[in-house]
Design an enzyme around this catalytic site. Structure first.
Site, PDB file in Angstrom:
ATOM      1  CG  ASP A 160      43.107  45.177 -37.650  1.00 33.45           C
ATOM      2  OD1 ASP A 160      43.644  45.656 -36.645  1.00 33.45           O
ATOM      3  OD2 ASP A 160      42.492  44.087 -37.643  1.00 33.45           O
ATOM      4  CD  GLU A 161      40.151  50.892 -39.900  1.00 31.48           C
ATOM      5  OE1 GLU A 161      40.987  50.877 -38.966  1.00 31.48           O
ATOM      6  OE2 GLU A 161      38.917  50.840 -39.729  1.00 31.48           O
ATOM      7  CE  LYS A 209      42.516  51.999 -35.650  1.00 33.19           C
ATOM      8  NZ  LYS A 209      42.257  50.807 -36.491  1.00 33.19           N
ATOM      9  N   GLY A 243      45.605  46.650 -31.887  1.00 37.46           N
ATOM     10  CA  GLY A 243      46.979  46.285 -32.216  1.00 37.46           C
ATOM     11  C   GLY A 243      47.411  47.211 -33.328  1.00 37.46           C
ATOM     12  CG  HIS A 244      47.013  50.902 -33.193  1.00 37.49           C
ATOM     13  ND1 HIS A 244      46.569  52.119 -32.741  1.00 37.49           N
ATOM     14  CD2 HIS A 244      45.898  50.155 -33.408  1.00 37.49           C
ATOM     15  CE1 HIS A 244      45.248  52.102 -32.664  1.00 37.49           C
ATOM     16  NE2 HIS A 244      44.815  50.920 -33.060  1.00 37.49           N
ATOM     17  CD  GLN A 290      39.039  48.993 -30.635  1.00 36.28           C
ATOM     18  OE1 GLN A 290      38.695  49.963 -30.003  1.00 36.28           O
ATOM     19  NE2 GLN A 290      40.112  48.314 -30.326  1.00 36.28           N
TER      20      GLN A 290
HETATM   21  P1  GDP Z   1      45.728  49.494 -37.120  1.00 34.50           P
HETATM   22  O1  GDP Z   1      45.140  48.613 -36.100  1.00 34.50           O
HETATM   23  O2  GDP Z   1      44.718  50.343 -37.814  1.00 34.50           O
HETATM   24  O3  GDP Z   1      46.882  50.306 -36.600  1.00 34.50           O
HETATM   25  O4  GDP Z   1      46.332  48.528 -38.235  1.00 34.50           O
HETATM   26  P2  GDP Z   1      47.222  47.200 -37.976  1.00 34.50           P
HETATM   27  O5  GDP Z   1      48.578  47.626 -37.559  1.00 34.50           O
HETATM   28  O6  GDP Z   1      46.494  46.246 -37.104  1.00 34.50           O
HETATM   29  O7  GDP Z   1      47.221  46.553 -39.415  1.00 34.50           O
HETATM   30  C1  GDP Z   1      47.683  47.239 -40.520  1.00 34.50           C
HETATM   31  C2  GDP Z   1      48.824  46.443 -41.175  1.00 34.50           C
HETATM   32  O8  GDP Z   1      49.117  46.983 -42.431  1.00 34.50           O
HETATM   33  C3  GDP Z   1      50.125  46.530 -40.398  1.00 34.50           C
HETATM   34  O9  GDP Z   1      50.820  45.331 -40.550  1.00 34.50           O
HETATM   35  C4  GDP Z   1      50.871  47.673 -41.076  1.00 34.50           C
HETATM   36  O10 GDP Z   1      52.284  47.564 -40.954  1.00 34.50           O
HETATM   37  C5  GDP Z   1      50.457  47.461 -42.498  1.00 34.50           C
HETATM   38  N1  GDP Z   1      50.376  48.682 -43.325  1.00 34.50           N
HETATM   39  C6  GDP Z   1      49.955  49.922 -42.986  1.00 34.50           C
HETATM   40  N2  GDP Z   1      49.939  50.731 -44.071  1.00 34.50           N
HETATM   41  C7  GDP Z   1      50.368  49.977 -45.100  1.00 34.50           C
HETATM   42  C8  GDP Z   1      50.533  50.229 -46.497  1.00 34.50           C
HETATM   43  O11 GDP Z   1      50.279  51.308 -47.021  1.00 34.50           O
HETATM   44  N3  GDP Z   1      50.975  49.171 -47.269  1.00 34.50           N
HETATM   45  C9  GDP Z   1      51.257  47.939 -46.733  1.00 34.50           C
HETATM   46  N4  GDP Z   1      51.674  46.977 -47.549  1.00 34.50           N
HETATM   47  N5  GDP Z   1      51.098  47.675 -45.423  1.00 34.50           N
HETATM   48  C10 GDP Z   1      50.652  48.679 -44.634  1.00 34.50           C
HETATM   49  P1  IMO Z   2      42.574  48.044 -34.018  1.00 32.44           P
HETATM   50  O1  IMO Z   2      42.692  49.262 -33.143  1.00 32.44           O
HETATM   51  C1  IMO Z   2      40.044  44.923 -35.679  1.00 32.44           C
HETATM   52  C2  IMO Z   2      36.909  43.325 -33.083  1.00 32.44           C
HETATM   53  C3  IMO Z   2      37.027  41.891 -32.624  1.00 32.44           C
HETATM   54  C4  IMO Z   2      35.560  41.527 -32.509  1.00 32.44           C
HETATM   55  C5  IMO Z   2      34.932  42.806 -31.996  1.00 32.44           C
HETATM   56  C6  IMO Z   2      34.728  42.835 -30.485  1.00 32.44           C
HETATM   57  O2  IMO Z   2      43.814  47.259 -34.104  1.00 32.44           O
HETATM   58  O3  IMO Z   2      42.005  48.419 -35.344  1.00 32.44           O
HETATM   59  P2  IMO Z   2      36.382  43.149 -28.435  1.00 32.44           P
HETATM   60  O4  IMO Z   2      37.557  42.350 -27.994  1.00 32.44           O
HETATM   61  O5  IMO Z   2      36.711  44.575 -28.727  1.00 32.44           O
HETATM   62  O6  IMO Z   2      35.199  43.039 -27.523  1.00 32.44           O
HETATM   63  O7  IMO Z   2      35.931  42.471 -29.818  1.00 32.44           O
HETATM   64  O8  IMO Z   2      35.810  43.860 -32.357  1.00 32.44           O
HETATM   65  N1  IMO Z   2      38.080  44.182 -32.793  1.00 32.44           N
HETATM   66  C7  IMO Z   2      38.948  44.599 -33.713  1.00 32.44           C
HETATM   67  N2  IMO Z   2      39.048  44.318 -35.022  1.00 32.44           N
HETATM   68  N3  IMO Z   2      40.895  45.801 -35.130  1.00 32.44           N
HETATM   69  C8  IMO Z   2      40.796  46.123 -33.815  1.00 32.44           C
HETATM   70  O9  IMO Z   2      41.549  47.085 -33.241  1.00 32.44           O
HETATM   71  C9  IMO Z   2      39.814  45.480 -33.030  1.00 32.44           C
HETATM   72  N4  IMO Z   2      39.455  45.545 -31.733  1.00 32.44           N
HETATM   73  C10 IMO Z   2      38.388  44.751 -31.606  1.00 32.44           C
HETATM   74  O10 IMO Z   2      37.707  41.102 -33.570  1.00 32.44           O
HETATM   75  O11 IMO Z   2      35.042  41.288 -33.796  1.00 32.44           O
HETATM   76 MG    MG Z   3      45.091  46.593 -35.554  1.00 33.68          MG
END
Ligand code: GDP
Ligand code: IMO
Ligand code: MG
Length: 428
Positions: A13-14, A16, A40-41, A224
């Site tokens: 969830d960085e 990406k 979840g991106h 991840q």
């Molecule tokens: P991913 O799984 O690495 O793609 O990250 P996620 O989408 O799960 O979670 C990142 C969250 O941060 C999302 O809601 C993005 O819309 C949000 N996001 C990404 N970059 C930034 C940023 O620079 N600032 C803010 N406020 N939100 C961001």
């Molecule tokens: P993105 O791509 C954050 C975590 C789960 C759990 C562990 C194992 O959005 O960054 P799993 O269902 O893969 O067997 O769960 O990994 N996890 C994530 N945490 N972002 C994700 O994906 C994740 N995908 C799995 O919460 O701790």
């Molecule tokens: Mg995510």
């Protein structure tokens, strides 16, 4: 040759999805190589928010080839839902291709995932319950069903019969579950999925290698994060695939000599969802503040994410494991308004300071972060579009991260939108 592997440098969830969407502007092809719909991106573009689980985040551009490689595990129901949802919003999915070597997730994988979590009780992993672990388990134990077999009616009929016999037994006898699956029903359902997906199936390895040979720009989108890697993460609190950069080769079918650049995406702080040790976790009001300001609730499961200070031990570890060329630091805007920020520079373990990320989970659980304090900034930076226009303290914070991680920062995120990205160095 211009290839970039983008990976999560923390616990997922960085951001990406956002960074992939930003870099995809310059790319010809975007490739997912591991994980499944546990990912979840989020991409915010054209004033709309898209949440992608399986389809590469380049899809929103319309003209990019988007590939799902052999290393991904595919839940066809979720993939079709995602395709329908994009199409209904006017986004073409004509450029999507999926590998016949990718493994398929079936409903029994999800039931087993849930049953295992339940059985573990307070030792549960906190998985997404999407069947990811059980699908990769079947792959490793040579009992999986791949897209290639899904597409062949006879083979699917035979493989699914064997699989269901085994899985129904497993669910009833080992897990004491009442869930039992009907063979005819599932076969019919998966034959329907196969018919709808057939047109997307193509040899991803050939497509990627051809694109590279033609001099096209290829972006690999990791899911991840490094600390969720099956080998290099906080085992057993990890996922069942390899989110690290090296896996791009394996999961898409190309050799390591074809990779130019590796970008690690990291938040300006750090989060984790699910169980497992987390040295810089904030259990206080500040943690709640970051969660609220950063909207730190899971994209896939909606669970609240655990929040903490930026951990440079982890950043250095990610730099080493992935061979990072650059960092992309996201969510700097979330830290606005705090008087003092902290960066973890090392861990204190049994009275000594250690600088390397430990392998032992018991050791990690006893590590106390050693912090360096730096001054914060009060300004709202979400409207800033050039790095040099950031407040001095915000630039100093980024420079401390660069220095401590030993990796140059190429991009800084100041908001979720595509345009809220500051470019320090060109990546492609
Ligand atoms: P991913 O799984 O690495 O793609 O990250 P996620 O989408 O799960 O979670 C990142 C969250 O941060 C999302 O809601 C993005 O819309 C949000 N996001 C990404 N970059 C930034 C940023 O620079 N600032 C803010 N406020 N939100 C961001
Ligand atoms: P993105 O791509 C954050 C975590 C789960 C759990 C562990 C194992 O959005 O960054 P799993 O269902 O893969 O067997 O769960 O990994 N996890 C994530 N945490 N972002 C994700 O994906 C994740 N995908 C799995 O919460 O701790
Ligand atoms: Mg995510």
């Amino acid at each position: 040759m211009s290839t970039v592997v983008l990976i999560g440098a923390q616990w997922g969830d960085e951001g990406k999805g956002k960074v992939t969407d930003f870099l995809a502007q310059q790319a010809d092809m975007v490739v997912r190589y591991q994980g499944g719909n546990n990912a979840g991106h989020t991409v915010v573009a054209r004033g709309r928010t898209f949440k992608l689980h399986l389809i590469p985040s380049g899809i929103l551009h319309g003209d990019k080839m988007c590939l799902i490689g052999n290393g991904v595990v595919i839940d066809p129901a979720v993939l079709l839902q995602e395709l329908d949802s994009l199409e209904s919003q006017g986004i073409s999915t004509a450029n999507l291709r999926i590998s016949p070597r990718a493994h398929v997730i079936f409903p029994y994988h999800k039931s087993i995932d849930m049953a295992e979590e339940e059985q573990k009780g307070n030792k549960r992993i906190g998985t997404t319950c999407r069947g990811i672990g059980p699908a990769y388990t079947d792959k490793a134990s040579r009992a999986g069903i791949r897209v290639a077999e899904l597409m062949d009616r006879e083979e699917l009929a035979e493989k699914l019969r064997d699989a269901l016999e085994a899985k129904n037994k497993l669910l009833a006898r080992v897990y004491g579950s009442e869930v039992q699956f009907d063979y005819r029903e599932m076969l019919e359902q998966y034959n329907e999925y196969a018919d709808r997906l057939r047109g997307y199936v193509d040899d991803v390895s050939i497509l990627v290698n051809r694109a590279i040979d033609r001099g096209q720009k290829v972006l690999f989108e990791g899911a991840q994060g490094t600390l969720l890697d099956l080998d290099h993460g906080t085992y057993p609190y990890v996922t069942s695939s390899h989110p690290v950069a090296g896996a791009a080769c394996l999961g898409a079918g190309l050799g390591p000599t074809k990779i130019n650049t590796v970008v690690g995406v990291a938040k300006a702080y750090i989060t984790r969802v699910g169980e497992g040790p987390f040295p810089t976790e904030l259990h206080d009001r500040l943690g709640d503040h970051i969660r609220e300001r950063g909207c730190e609730f899971g994209t896939t499961t909606g669970r609240p994410r655990r929040c903490g200070w930026f951990d440079a031990v982890i950043a250095r570890y990610a730099a080493r494991i992935n061979g990072l060329s650059y960092l992309a630091i996201t969510k700097l805007d979330v830290l606005s308004g705090l008087d003092t920020l902290k960066i973890c520079t090392g861990y204190r373990y049994k009275g000594e300071v250690i600088n390397e990320f430990p392998a032992g989970l018991k050791v990690l659980a006893q590590c106390e972060p050693v912090y360096r304090e730096v001054p914060g900034w009060r300004e709202d930076i979400s409207g800033v579009r050039r790095y040099n226009d950031l407040p001095q303290n915000a630039r100093d914070y980024i420079e401390r991260i660069e220095e401590m991680a030993g990796v140059p920062v190429a991009l800084v995120g100041v908001g979720p939108g595509r345009e809220q990205t500051l470019v320090l160095q060109n990546i492609f």
